[in-house]
Design an enzyme around this catalytic site. Structure first.
Site, mmCIF file in Angstrom:
data_model
loop_
_atom_site.group_PDB
_atom_site.id
_atom_site.type_symbol
_atom_site.label_atom_id
_atom_site.label_comp_id
_atom_site.label_asym_id
_atom_site.label_seq_id
_atom_site.Cartn_x
_atom_site.Cartn_y
_atom_site.Cartn_z
ATOM 1 N N THR A 10 -16.733 -25.747 -11.871
ATOM 2 C CA THR A 10 -15.360 -26.061 -11.471
ATOM 3 C C THR A 10 -14.794 -27.211 -12.280
ATOM 4 O O THR A 10 -15.507 -28.172 -12.559
ATOM 5 C CB THR A 10 -15.364 -26.499 -9.988
ATOM 6 O OG1 THR A 10 -15.863 -25.423 -9.216
ATOM 7 C CG2 THR A 10 -13.989 -26.920 -9.518
ATOM 8 N N VAL A 30 -14.750 -18.454 -0.275
ATOM 9 C CA VAL A 30 -14.121 -19.697 -0.712
ATOM 10 C C VAL A 30 -15.191 -20.789 -0.743
ATOM 11 O O VAL A 30 -16.012 -20.873 0.181
ATOM 12 C CB VAL A 30 -12.978 -20.091 0.259
ATOM 13 C CG1 VAL A 30 -12.485 -21.495 -0.019
ATOM 14 C CG2 VAL A 30 -11.831 -19.096 0.158
ATOM 15 N N GLY A 35 -20.588 -24.662 -3.693
ATOM 16 C CA GLY A 35 -19.597 -25.006 -2.675
ATOM 17 C C GLY A 35 -20.159 -25.006 -1.266
ATOM 18 O O GLY A 35 -19.844 -25.885 -0.452
HETATM 19 N N1 GLY Z 1 -17.804 -25.429 -6.507
HETATM 20 C C1 GLY Z 1 -17.154 -24.204 -6.699
HETATM 21 C C2 GLY Z 1 -17.478 -23.210 -5.704
HETATM 22 O O1 GLY Z 1 -18.499 -23.269 -5.052
HETATM 23 O O2 GLY Z 1 -16.686 -22.286 -5.549
#
Ligand code: GLY
Length: 322
Positions: A150, A179, A204
């Site tokens: 990211t 997400v 994430g």
């Molecule tokens: N850090 C990006 C994601 O996990 O979507």
């Protein structure tokens, strides 16, 4: 005092553009938008914007967020398809008093109405990569979640405003609608102009378990330097995850405080970031974790060449100044 810090070496051209804006006395909001757009628009980066890798249904679903540390305004979009610059949509949304976090078709409807550029974000290259890896997934030879770089940035301008923002295509082969941390306030990003800002990259699902960006800003408020705050937040969350769940995903962060001091940390062997401030020239740093000891090393030519080969598949000497 001004400054801009960004996750990963891929942000270098964007940071340069953002810094030009800051030097012209542009705001942190303008600078961070220009900087992130640059990363979104470059087709060979596999995890952000145009050219980002698709989900398991071969759709490029993008997440982005923007936070103004003066007003605490936040705008966030999740799983949006077919728009060129998610960061700009998130920034515009941050001006809304309500309905400032939108998902999927709701985000697309908003973007369409607001006149943002529509674009098919799936490149032939990303499609070929998907086709090449799909059979490995089917055979269980590839973890669906490999690859997650990211772009996250924190920017400080001459008016002492701090802004943080993110943009990502999330994890390769993610489930439709999945997400990560990047568009979630406190997890992927946080900004408070009275203290500082932070942003994260990595898995994430694990970053959000520690609300890691908010945690870093909170630690800075308690008197930790940005470097101390980054290290404590990453190492503590890594410890909690390993203790309670037996494993921790990739956790990498950067932060800057309202004096332009910065920090970076990771729980993986190597992460990179790009930073420039009024006091420090633009530099790419390699952040290493050696058994819990964080090292910051200026990237050399050999490292850059290797990074570019891995990230974009070849080294373009003219563009990357090899
Ligand atoms: N850090 C990006 C994601 O996990 O979507």
């Amino acid at each position: 005092m001004w400054g801009l810090i960004a996750t990963w070496r891929m942000s270098k051209d964007g940071v340069e553009k953002g810094i030009e804006t800051l030097k012209r006395n542009g705001s942190a909001g303008e600078a961070i938008e220009i900087a992130i757009q640059e990363v979104e628009n470059y087709p060979l980066f596999k995890s952000v914007g145009f050219g980002g890798l698709p989900n398991e249904e071969m759709e490029v679903e993008l997440d982005a967020a923007y936070m103004d540390g003066d007003t605490l305004d936040v705008g966030s979009i999740m799983a949006i398809k077919d728009f060129a610059n998610p960061i700009s949509i998130a920034k515009k949304l941050s001006k809304e008093k309500v309905n400032c976090v939108l998902v999927s078709s709701g985000a697309e409807k908003y973007a369409q109405k607001a006149g943002f550029e529509r674009k098919n974000m799936l490149t032939n290259r990303a499609q070929a990569f998907y086709n090449e890896k799909k059979h490995l997934i089917d055979r269980n030879d590839l973890k669906a979640y490999d690859g997650h770089d990211t772009v996250g940035m924190v920017c400080l301008d001459n008016d002492n405003k701090i802004v943080s923002a993110t943009s990502t295509s999330g994890l390769f082969m993610k489930k439709k609608g999945r997400v990560g941390d990047s568009p979630l306030i406190g997890s992927g990003f946080y900004a408070d102009s009275q203290i500082g800002g932070a942003t994260a990259t990595g898995l994430g699902e694990d970053l959000m378990k520690g609300c890691i960006s908010y945690e870093i800003v909170r630690l800075m408020k308690d008197g930790y330097s940005p470097q101390e705050a980054c290290e404590k937040a990453v190492l503590d969350l890594d410890y909690e995850l390993r203790t309670r769940r037996k494993e921790a995903g990739d956790l990498s962060v950067v932060a800057m405080n309202c004096n332009g001091e910065w920090g970076a940390a990771t729980n993986i062997s190597e992460f990179s970031c790009v930073v420039q401030t009024e006091k420090e020239n633009l530099e790419v740093y390699v952040i290493k974790n050696n058994n819990g000891i964080i090292e910051k090393i200026v990237a050399d030519e050999a490292w850059t060449e290797e990074y570019m080969k891995n990230e974009i598949g070849y080294v373009d000497e003219e563009k990357w100044g090899k």
